[in-house]
Design an enzyme around this catalytic site. Sequence first.
Site, PDB file in Angstrom:
ATOM      1  N   GLY A 142      -3.113   1.806  -6.372  1.00 49.44           N
ATOM      2  CA  GLY A 142      -1.869   2.544  -6.096  1.00 49.44           C
ATOM      3  C   GLY A 142      -1.965   3.971  -6.608  1.00 49.44           C
ATOM      4  NE  ARG A 174      -1.596  -1.757  -4.203  1.00 50.58           N
ATOM      5  CZ  ARG A 174      -1.598  -1.430  -5.492  1.00 50.58           C
ATOM      6  NH1 ARG A 174      -2.661  -1.679  -6.233  1.00 50.58           N
ATOM      7  NH2 ARG A 174      -0.545  -0.858  -6.027  1.00 50.58           N
ATOM      8  CG  ASP A 186      -4.826  -4.184 -12.394  1.00 53.97           C
ATOM      9  OD1 ASP A 186      -4.785  -3.320 -11.496  1.00 53.97           O
ATOM     10  OD2 ASP A 186      -4.015  -5.114 -12.470  1.00 53.97           O
ATOM     11  CB  THR A 229      -1.613   1.750 -13.551  1.00 53.67           C
ATOM     12  OG1 THR A 229      -0.452   0.989 -13.198  1.00 53.67           O
ATOM     13  CG2 THR A 229      -1.986   1.388 -14.971  1.00 53.67           C
ATOM     14  CG  ASP A 262      -0.782  -3.114 -16.187  1.00 56.27           C
ATOM     15  OD1 ASP A 262      -1.451  -2.137 -15.785  1.00 56.27           O
ATOM     16  OD2 ASP A 262      -0.428  -4.040 -15.444  1.00 56.27           O
TER      17      ASP A 262
HETATM   18  O1  F6P Z   1       0.379   0.649  -9.044  1.00 61.91           O
HETATM   19  C1  F6P Z   1       1.057  -0.450  -9.615  1.00 61.91           C
HETATM   20  C2  F6P Z   1       2.224  -0.781  -8.765  1.00 61.91           C
HETATM   21  O2  F6P Z   1       3.058   0.322  -8.768  1.00 61.91           O
HETATM   22  C3  F6P Z   1       2.956  -2.062  -9.169  1.00 61.91           C
HETATM   23  O3  F6P Z   1       3.915  -1.909 -10.144  1.00 61.91           O
HETATM   24  C4  F6P Z   1       3.508  -2.552  -7.849  1.00 61.91           C
HETATM   25  O4  F6P Z   1       3.657  -3.956  -7.862  1.00 61.91           O
HETATM   26  C5  F6P Z   1       2.461  -2.146  -6.886  1.00 61.91           C
HETATM   27  O5  F6P Z   1       1.828  -1.014  -7.427  1.00 61.91           O
HETATM   28  C6  F6P Z   1       2.970  -1.826  -5.492  1.00 61.91           C
HETATM   29  O6  F6P Z   1       1.871  -1.681  -4.664  1.00 61.91           O
HETATM   30  P1  F6P Z   1       1.850  -1.113  -3.190  1.00 61.91           P
HETATM   31  O7  F6P Z   1       1.994   0.380  -3.303  1.00 61.91           O
HETATM   32  O8  F6P Z   1       0.534  -1.508  -2.671  1.00 61.91           O
HETATM   33  O9  F6P Z   1       3.017  -1.719  -2.498  1.00 61.91           O
END
Ligand code: F6P
Length: 341
Positions: free
Chosen positions: A10, A72, A103, A125, A129
Amino acid sequence: MRVGLLTGGGDCPGLNAAIRAVVKHGEGRYGHSIIGFRNGWKGVVDGDVLPMGRQHIRNVLPVGGTLLGTARFHPKAEDGSLDAVMATLEAERIEALICIGGDGTLHAASKVAEAGVKIVAIPKTIDNDVAGTDLSIGFHTAVNIATEAIDRVHTTAESHNRVMVVEVMGRHAGWIAVNAGIAGGAELVLAPEEPFDIEQVVKFLKHRHRAHANFSIVVVAEGAEPREGGAMDYTTQVGKYGEIIAGAIGDRLAHEIEQRTGFDTRVTILGHVQRGGSPTPTDRILGSRFGVAAMDAISEGKSGVMTALRGERVELVPLAEVAGKVKHVPLDLLRVAQALA
Ligand code: F6P
């Protein structure tokens, strides 16, 4: 030296500060060539490169997101994508790689490092975490955004005598919920670290509204869950890469509260607003410090390490010790949020 650079997972504010530092310091101090890969590990698999120079990093400090793009996507041995990574690195004559990620990206980085590639990682992030570092790039900005949102929700909650549920990001850890909850004066903060009891939540709200208030703010992390065997049956649904369906816990919690208390209740899902926009000075500085430290480490021949903030200092920690581990909110910080309810 030809140094590869990618941002994975992300996005978040502060990534461009790190990219800028890597390029400026790498070129200016060491005379390296920086080869960017577009869209994280996917760009390495596809050989999607962007040779980086000073012209790419002009005016990027205040800009959110990542100029390299991200995805991702994590290479695996099983589907041949790890082999494709190795082939691209060889074809592009990459001697070392800087990976900026959370992570998933760091876990993939540790696998690629095990396969013999020189790698230095930088943690980012908004969830904060990543294990081994006090702070990850993006967290500070996200807490600012969430705090401002809670402040705004506060005034409308009070005007309408409502319970407001504010859902913030945080899959495995409640860093944003706890910090923004404390800073925004939330009455209740629900985090993944401590499964909540819906009956206690309801009891608390009823008591508060009977005793001295006519509104309440409940901040809930997207990964918070009710305690097993309790009065609320709920299972968190996650996507392919562990991302949580936004709004699920917020909506459900607001529904339960309204049903059980009779209080007029609304929900605000902050979602990707927390990941967008201009980084705070703290994230710009952190990104810059990590970028410089990563480039120094690469140039000194170090590998299999991650830059980490430890107190006031930026240090290097072994990637294998932190990849795949979650840094949880300590209980004493959760207690502060509860003490100020
Ligand atoms: O980057 C971490 C995060 O912001 C999480 O808190 C959340 O669950 C996830 O990314 C959302 O991911 P995406 O942008 O792929 O929907």
